[in-house]
Design a protein around this motif. Structure first.
Motif, PDB file in Angstrom:
ATOM      1  N   GLN A 269       0.816  -1.215   0.000  1.00  0.00           N
ATOM      2  CA  GLN A 269       0.000   0.000   0.000  1.00  0.00           C
ATOM      3  C   GLN A 269       0.852   1.269   0.000  1.00  0.00           C
ATOM      4  N   ILE A 270       1.981   1.224   0.654  1.00  0.00           N
ATOM      5  CA  ILE A 270       2.864   2.398   0.664  1.00  0.00           C
ATOM      6  C   ILE A 270       3.339   2.703  -0.756  1.00  0.00           C
TER       7      ILE A 270
ATOM      8  N   ASN B 102      -6.092   5.617  20.357  1.00  0.00           N
ATOM      9  CA  ASN B 102      -5.618   6.696  19.468  1.00  0.00           C
ATOM     10  C   ASN B 102      -6.590   6.915  18.316  1.00  0.00           C
ATOM     11  N   LYS B 103      -7.839   7.096  18.692  1.00  0.00           N
ATOM     12  CA  LYS B 103      -8.910   7.144  17.689  1.00  0.00           C
ATOM     13  C   LYS B 103      -8.735   8.271  16.675  1.00  0.00           C
ATOM     14  N   ASN B 104      -8.148   9.382  17.108  1.00  0.00           N
ATOM     15  CA  ASN B 104      -7.985  10.508  16.179  1.00  0.00           C
ATOM     16  C   ASN B 104      -6.934  10.233  15.125  1.00  0.00           C
ATOM     17  N   ARG B 105      -5.888   9.562  15.531  1.00  0.00           N
ATOM     18  CA  ARG B 105      -4.769   9.315  14.614  1.00  0.00           C
ATOM     19  C   ARG B 105      -4.985   8.057  13.780  1.00  0.00           C
ATOM     20  N   PHE B 106      -5.599   7.037  14.364  1.00  0.00           N
ATOM     21  CA  PHE B 106      -5.714   5.734  13.700  1.00  0.00           C
ATOM     22  C   PHE B 106      -6.869   5.667  12.707  1.00  0.00           C
ATOM     23  N   VAL B 107      -6.565   5.102  11.540  1.00  0.00           N
ATOM     24  CA  VAL B 107      -7.600   4.766  10.571  1.00  0.00           C
ATOM     25  C   VAL B 107      -7.504   3.259  10.359  1.00  0.00           C
ATOM     26  N   VAL B 108      -8.539   2.552  10.779  1.00  0.00           N
ATOM     27  CA  VAL B 108      -8.518   1.094  10.707  1.00  0.00           C
ATOM     28  C   VAL B 108      -9.077   0.643   9.362  1.00  0.00           C
ATOM     29  N   ILE B 109      -8.310  -0.206   8.685  1.00  0.00           N
ATOM     30  CA  ILE B 109      -8.743  -0.698   7.376  1.00  0.00           C
ATOM     31  C   ILE B 109      -8.679  -2.221   7.369  1.00  0.00           C
ATOM     32  N   ASP B 110      -9.755  -2.842   6.930  1.00  0.00           N
ATOM     33  CA  ASP B 110      -9.783  -4.299   6.832  1.00  0.00           C
ATOM     34  C   ASP B 110      -8.799  -4.733   5.741  1.00  0.00           C
ATOM     35  N   ALA B 111      -7.747  -5.447   6.151  1.00  0.00           N
ATOM     36  CA  ALA B 111      -6.684  -5.816   5.212  1.00  0.00           C
ATOM     37  C   ALA B 111      -7.083  -6.982   4.317  1.00  0.00           C
ATOM     38  N   ASN B 112      -8.265  -7.520   4.593  1.00  0.00           N
ATOM     39  CA  ASN B 112      -8.733  -8.676   3.848  1.00  0.00           C
ATOM     40  C   ASN B 112      -9.541  -8.304   2.617  1.00  0.00           C
ATOM     41  N   GLN B 113      -9.191  -7.193   2.020  1.00  0.00           N
ATOM     42  CA  GLN B 113      -9.849  -6.764   0.785  1.00  0.00           C
ATOM     43  C   GLN B 113      -8.804  -6.736  -0.313  1.00  0.00           C
ATOM     44  N   GLY B 114      -9.267  -6.497  -1.519  1.00  0.00           N
ATOM     45  CA  GLY B 114      -8.329  -6.439  -2.634  1.00  0.00           C
ATOM     46  C   GLY B 114      -7.374  -5.252  -2.500  1.00  0.00           C
ATOM     47  N   ILE B 115      -6.216  -5.387  -3.103  1.00  0.00           N
ATOM     48  CA  ILE B 115      -5.189  -4.346  -3.035  1.00  0.00           C
ATOM     49  C   ILE B 115      -5.731  -3.007  -3.536  1.00  0.00           C
ATOM     50  N   GLU B 116      -6.469  -3.031  -4.641  1.00  0.00           N
ATOM     51  CA  GLU B 116      -6.983  -1.810  -5.251  1.00  0.00           C
ATOM     52  C   GLU B 116      -8.036  -1.140  -4.364  1.00  0.00           C
ATOM     53  N   GLN B 117      -8.892  -1.978  -3.781  1.00  0.00           N
ATOM     54  CA  GLN B 117      -9.953  -1.481  -2.898  1.00  0.00           C
ATOM     55  C   GLN B 117      -9.347  -0.765  -1.690  1.00  0.00           C
ATOM     56  N   ILE B 118      -8.336  -1.380  -1.108  1.00  0.00           N
ATOM     57  CA  ILE B 118      -7.669  -0.776   0.055  1.00  0.00           C
ATOM     58  C   ILE B 118      -7.009   0.534  -0.366  1.00  0.00           C
TER      59      ILE B 118
ATOM     60  N   GLU C  90      -8.748   8.137  -0.348  1.00  0.00           N
ATOM     61  CA  GLU C  90      -9.893   8.917   0.106  1.00  0.00           C
ATOM     62  C   GLU C  90      -9.586   9.605   1.446  1.00  0.00           C
ATOM     63  N   VAL C  91      -9.010   8.844   2.351  1.00  0.00           N
ATOM     64  CA  VAL C  91      -8.690   9.389   3.678  1.00  0.00           C
ATOM     65  C   VAL C  91      -7.586  10.437   3.591  1.00  0.00           C
ATOM     66  N   VAL C  92      -6.567  10.176   2.784  1.00  0.00           N
ATOM     67  CA  VAL C  92      -5.455  11.132   2.660  1.00  0.00           C
ATOM     68  C   VAL C  92      -5.955  12.439   2.056  1.00  0.00           C
ATOM     69  N   LYS C  93      -6.853  12.329   1.100  1.00  0.00           N
ATOM     70  CA  LYS C  93      -7.428  13.541   0.512  1.00  0.00           C
ATOM     71  C   LYS C  93      -8.108  14.367   1.589  1.00  0.00           C
ATOM     72  N   LYS C  94      -8.940  13.708   2.380  1.00  0.00           N
ATOM     73  CA  LYS C  94      -9.734  14.398   3.380  1.00  0.00           C
ATOM     74  C   LYS C  94      -8.866  14.937   4.518  1.00  0.00           C
ATOM     75  N   ARG C  95      -7.956  14.079   5.015  1.00  0.00           N
ATOM     76  CA  ARG C  95      -7.219  14.453   6.236  1.00  0.00           C
ATOM     77  C   ARG C  95      -5.991  15.297   5.954  1.00  0.00           C
ATOM     78  N   THR C  96      -5.424  15.182   4.756  1.00  0.00           N
ATOM     79  CA  THR C  96      -4.172  15.897   4.498  1.00  0.00           C
ATOM     80  C   THR C  96      -4.294  16.879   3.346  1.00  0.00           C
ATOM     81  N   LEU C  97      -4.645  16.394   2.167  1.00  0.00           N
ATOM     82  CA  LEU C  97      -4.594  17.269   0.995  1.00  0.00           C
ATOM     83  C   LEU C  97      -5.513  18.479   1.123  1.00  0.00           C
ATOM     84  N   GLU C  98      -6.704  18.265   1.686  1.00  0.00           N
ATOM     85  CA  GLU C  98      -7.642  19.387   1.829  1.00  0.00           C
ATOM     86  C   GLU C  98      -7.199  20.367   2.898  1.00  0.00           C
TER      87      GLU C  98
END
Ligand SMILES: Nc1ncnc2c1ncn2[C@@H]1O[C@H](COP(=O)(O)OP(=O)(O)OP(=O)(O)O)[C@@H](O)[C@H]1O
Ligand SMILES: [Mg+2]
Length: 211
Positions: free
Chosen positions: A20-21, A179-195, A201-209
């Motif tokens: 993912q990185i 650490n609810k504010n900092r942590f974003v939990v993602i189910d790793a059992n999904q497809g690579i593209e979906q994750i 989506e989260v980076v757009k909202k939390r950082t780019l905007e």
């Protein structure tokens, strides 16, 4: 120090952090940002040497406390040499593990006193924490499955067994809870593209905007 651009990835071995990185780096670079990825332990000449000591299969009798100081020694060098200067220059830093791994693996996994872990983590990072931590949530049983699939040789930590991974998993769950504010939990059992799409989506909202 502004840490919005500092993003760490956590989760059990084989949960997909490195995959993912790589994807997020490509995305951010495509958007014109400067991106630097770091892996822990490592990322500087000194830290990579410490990494070799930590992952050496001959070091089976290394104590949990020794482990935590070595990880932290590698980290403090990385923070001073790379993380602080690069954040100042406006880089995105994508960290393949950071202090939460120490809490999960050495604290919860190996039973090092959690208050001591907290103090050592604080000292090793100068209190510099990621703005966002993606936790790729993955059950210990699933680690074994992906391990077999990849056929990769087990290193010292991976040879530790299922009980150990259960404790680390429970540890991550508690860290996420605390650490609810900092942590974003993602189910790793999904497809690579979906994750990847969720992460973007989260980076757009939390950082780019917010930039
Ligand atoms: N969502 C996914 N679904 C199925 N397989 C995946 C997924 N993400 C990664 N993989 C595969 O699982 C393996 C482990 O992925 P990856 O190396 O990214 O994990 P990691 O969390 O970085 O592991 P480690 O902690 O050992 O460095 C790789 O073979 C990768 O291609
Ligand atoms: Mg990896």
């Amino acid at each position: 120090m502004d840490t919005k651009r500092f993003i760490s990835f956590e989760g059990l071995d084989y949960s997909g952090k490195t995959t993912q990185i790589k994807r997020l780096k490509e995305y951010l670079e495509g958007e014109g940002f400067k991106v630097y990825t770091i892996r822990e332990p490592g990322g500087t000449k000194i830290s990579e040497k410490i990494r070799r000591i930590l992952l050496d299969k001959a070091h089976v009798n290394m104590t949990g406390r020794c482990e935590i100081f070595l990880y932290s020694a590698a980290r403090v060098q990385l923070v001073e040499e790379q993380i602080i200067p690069l954040l100042k220059k406006g880089y995105f830093i994508l960290a393949d593990r950071y202090v939460d791994s120490t809490t999960a693996y050495q604290g919860y996994g190996r039973g090092v006193d959690l208050e001591m872990v907290r103090l050592i983590n604080e000292a090793a990072t100068y209190g510099i924490m990621p703005g966002t931590t993606f936790y790729l949530k993955f059950l210990p049983e699933q680690v074994n499955k992906r391990t077999k699939l990849s056929g990769r040789e087990l290193d010292r930590l991976e040879a530790a067994g299922l009980d150990f991974y259960q404790r680390v998993f429970q540890g991550y769950e508690k860290i996420a809870e605390n650490n609810k504010n900092r942590f974003v939990v993602i189910d790793a059992n999904q497809g690579i593209e979906q994750i990847h799409q969720k992460i973007v989506e989260v980076v757009k909202k939390r950082t780019l905007e917010e930039l």
